[in-house]
Scaffold this motif. Structure first.
Motif, PDB file in Angstrom:
ATOM      1  N   ASN A   1       0.833  -1.200   0.000  1.00  0.00           N
ATOM      2  CA  ASN A   1       0.000   0.000   0.000  1.00  0.00           C
ATOM      3  C   ASN A   1       0.868   1.249   0.000  1.00  0.00           C
ATOM      4  O   ASN A   1       2.067   1.177   0.247  1.00  0.00           O
ATOM      5  N   LEU A   2       0.249   2.365  -0.291  1.00  0.00           N
ATOM      6  CA  LEU A   2       0.964   3.644  -0.396  1.00  0.00           C
ATOM      7  C   LEU A   2       0.616   4.596   0.747  1.00  0.00           C
ATOM      8  O   LEU A   2       0.816   5.794   0.639  1.00  0.00           O
ATOM      9  N   ASP A   3       0.132   4.060   1.852  1.00  0.00           N
ATOM     10  CA  ASP A   3      -0.265   4.882   2.997  1.00  0.00           C
ATOM     11  C   ASP A   3       0.853   5.803   3.481  1.00  0.00           C
ATOM     12  O   ASP A   3       0.614   6.958   3.815  1.00  0.00           O
ATOM     13  N   GLY A   4       2.062   5.301   3.546  1.00  0.00           N
ATOM     14  CA  GLY A   4       3.193   6.078   4.059  1.00  0.00           C
ATOM     15  C   GLY A   4       3.557   7.284   3.212  1.00  0.00           C
ATOM     16  O   GLY A   4       4.186   8.224   3.706  1.00  0.00           O
ATOM     17  N   LEU A   5       3.168   7.274   1.948  1.00  0.00           N
ATOM     18  CA  LEU A   5       3.489   8.401   1.068  1.00  0.00           C
ATOM     19  C   LEU A   5       2.428   9.501   1.100  1.00  0.00           C
ATOM     20  O   LEU A   5       2.645  10.588   0.578  1.00  0.00           O
ATOM     21  N   ALA A   6       1.301   9.245   1.740  1.00  0.00           N
ATOM     22  CA  ALA A   6       0.188  10.195   1.747  1.00  0.00           C
ATOM     23  C   ALA A   6       0.525  11.507   2.449  1.00  0.00           C
ATOM     24  O   ALA A   6      -0.086  12.534   2.168  1.00  0.00           O
ATOM     25  N   LYS A   7       1.500  11.507   3.339  1.00  0.00           N
ATOM     26  CA  LYS A   7       1.838  12.725   4.077  1.00  0.00           C
ATOM     27  C   LYS A   7       2.668  13.716   3.258  1.00  0.00           C
ATOM     28  O   LYS A   7       2.795  14.865   3.637  1.00  0.00           O
ATOM     29  N   PHE A   8       3.205  13.269   2.147  1.00  0.00           N
ATOM     30  CA  PHE A   8       4.016  14.145   1.300  1.00  0.00           C
ATOM     31  C   PHE A   8       3.140  15.013   0.404  1.00  0.00           C
ATOM     32  O   PHE A   8       2.018  14.650   0.084  1.00  0.00           O
ATOM     33  N   VAL A   9       3.688  16.158  -0.003  1.00  0.00           N
ATOM     34  CA  VAL A   9       2.993  17.065  -0.913  1.00  0.00           C
ATOM     35  C   VAL A   9       3.554  16.925  -2.321  1.00  0.00           C
ATOM     36  O   VAL A   9       2.829  16.984  -3.299  1.00  0.00           O
ATOM     37  N   ALA A  10       4.860  16.717  -2.425  1.00  0.00           N
ATOM     38  CA  ALA A  10       5.517  16.605  -3.731  1.00  0.00           C
ATOM     39  C   ALA A  10       6.690  15.636  -3.633  1.00  0.00           C
ATOM     40  O   ALA A  10       7.369  15.566  -2.613  1.00  0.00           O
ATOM     41  N   ILE A  11       6.891  14.894  -4.717  1.00  0.00           N
ATOM     42  CA  ILE A  11       8.020  13.968  -4.832  1.00  0.00           C
ATOM     43  C   ILE A  11       8.558  14.104  -6.247  1.00  0.00           C
ATOM     44  O   ILE A  11       7.804  13.964  -7.204  1.00  0.00           O
ATOM     45  N   GLY A  12       9.823  14.389  -6.383  1.00  0.00           N
ATOM     46  CA  GLY A  12      10.406  14.552  -7.710  1.00  0.00           C
ATOM     47  C   GLY A  12      10.323  13.286  -8.538  1.00  0.00           C
ATOM     48  O   GLY A  12       9.777  13.257  -9.622  1.00  0.00           O
ATOM     49  N   SER A  13      10.859  12.195  -7.996  1.00  0.00           N
ATOM     50  CA  SER A  13      10.873  10.924  -8.707  1.00  0.00           C
ATOM     51  C   SER A  13      10.425   9.822  -7.760  1.00  0.00           C
ATOM     52  O   SER A  13      10.924   9.724  -6.645  1.00  0.00           O
ATOM     53  N   LEU A  14       9.481   9.000  -8.212  1.00  0.00           N
ATOM     54  CA  LEU A  14       8.969   7.911  -7.390  1.00  0.00           C
ATOM     55  C   LEU A  14       9.056   6.623  -8.194  1.00  0.00           C
ATOM     56  O   LEU A  14       8.358   6.435  -9.180  1.00  0.00           O
ATOM     57  N   ASN A  15       9.946   5.743  -7.768  1.00  0.00           N
ATOM     58  CA  ASN A  15      10.170   4.483  -8.464  1.00  0.00           C
ATOM     59  C   ASN A  15       9.480   3.362  -7.700  1.00  0.00           C
ATOM     60  O   ASN A  15       9.941   2.939  -6.644  1.00  0.00           O
ATOM     61  N   LEU A  16       8.366   2.886  -8.234  1.00  0.00           N
ATOM     62  CA  LEU A  16       7.593   1.799  -7.634  1.00  0.00           C
ATOM     63  C   LEU A  16       7.706   0.520  -8.455  1.00  0.00           C
ATOM     64  O   LEU A  16       6.835  -0.349  -8.397  1.00  0.00           O
TER      65      LEU A  16
ATOM     66  N   GLU B   1      -4.851   2.064  -4.853  1.00  0.00           N
ATOM     67  CA  GLU B   1      -3.811   2.628  -3.984  1.00  0.00           C
ATOM     68  C   GLU B   1      -3.399   4.028  -4.422  1.00  0.00           C
ATOM     69  O   GLU B   1      -3.024   4.852  -3.601  1.00  0.00           O
ATOM     70  N   PHE B   2      -3.486   4.307  -5.727  1.00  0.00           N
ATOM     71  CA  PHE B   2      -3.085   5.628  -6.206  1.00  0.00           C
ATOM     72  C   PHE B   2      -3.996   6.743  -5.700  1.00  0.00           C
ATOM     73  O   PHE B   2      -3.606   7.903  -5.653  1.00  0.00           O
ATOM     74  N   GLU B   3      -5.214   6.403  -5.306  1.00  0.00           N
ATOM     75  CA  GLU B   3      -6.113   7.420  -4.744  1.00  0.00           C
ATOM     76  C   GLU B   3      -5.532   8.020  -3.477  1.00  0.00           C
ATOM     77  O   GLU B   3      -5.778   9.183  -3.170  1.00  0.00           O
ATOM     78  N   LYS B   4      -4.745   7.271  -2.749  1.00  0.00           N
ATOM     79  CA  LYS B   4      -4.137   7.755  -1.508  1.00  0.00           C
ATOM     80  C   LYS B   4      -3.080   8.823  -1.751  1.00  0.00           C
ATOM     81  O   LYS B   4      -2.770   9.601  -0.867  1.00  0.00           O
ATOM     82  N   ILE B   5      -2.514   8.831  -2.960  1.00  0.00           N
ATOM     83  CA  ILE B   5      -1.455   9.813  -3.256  1.00  0.00           C
ATOM     84  C   ILE B   5      -1.822  10.716  -4.433  1.00  0.00           C
ATOM     85  O   ILE B   5      -0.960  11.345  -5.027  1.00  0.00           O
ATOM     86  N   ARG B   6      -3.093  10.804  -4.749  1.00  0.00           N
ATOM     87  CA  ARG B   6      -3.495  11.609  -5.909  1.00  0.00           C
ATOM     88  C   ARG B   6      -3.241  13.097  -5.712  1.00  0.00           C
ATOM     89  O   ARG B   6      -3.178  13.843  -6.674  1.00  0.00           O
ATOM     90  N   HIS B   7      -3.070  13.538  -4.488  1.00  0.00           N
ATOM     91  CA  HIS B   7      -2.760  14.938  -4.211  1.00  0.00           C
ATOM     92  C   HIS B   7      -1.287  15.273  -4.456  1.00  0.00           C
ATOM     93  O   HIS B   7      -0.930  16.434  -4.534  1.00  0.00           O
ATOM     94  N   LEU B   8      -0.445  14.252  -4.589  1.00  0.00           N
ATOM     95  CA  LEU B   8       0.995  14.458  -4.760  1.00  0.00           C
ATOM     96  C   LEU B   8       1.344  15.023  -6.130  1.00  0.00           C
ATOM     97  O   LEU B   8       0.752  14.630  -7.143  1.00  0.00           O
ATOM     98  N   HIS B   9       2.316  15.896  -6.140  1.00  0.00           N
ATOM     99  CA  HIS B   9       2.897  16.361  -7.394  1.00  0.00           C
ATOM    100  C   HIS B   9       4.118  15.487  -7.636  1.00  0.00           C
ATOM    101  O   HIS B   9       5.083  15.536  -6.872  1.00  0.00           O
TER     102      HIS B   9
END
Length: 66
Positions: free
Chosen positions: A10-25, A34-42
């Motif tokens: 799951n991506l719960d741990g990434l939900a607290k971030f606002v922006a991430i330059g590069s995310l390698n999953l 799971e992407f709904e949890k981080i849809r606010h991320l840039h």
């Protein structure tokens, strides 16, 4: 942030971030919900290859640039 082949469920741990330059999953196992949890991320660069749940989705297409 490199999280490749870490078997992330799951991506719960990434939900607290606002922006991430590069995310390698690459190589993790989670679905589109799971992407709904981080849809606010840039995110500038997102890599989701080698994920069997995403690759089974008919709307997920691989594009290769040569």
């Amino acid at each position: 942030m490199p999280f490749y082949f870490d078997q992330i469920k799951n991506l719960d741990g990434l939900a607290k971030f606002v922006a991430i330059g590069s995310l390698n999953l690459d190589g993790n196992e989670f679905g589109w919900l799971e992407f709904e949890k981080i849809r606010h991320l840039h995110i500038v660069d997102l890599i989701t290859t080698n994920n069997s749940k995403l690759e089974k989705d008919i709307y997920c297409k691989k594009k290769r640039f040569m």
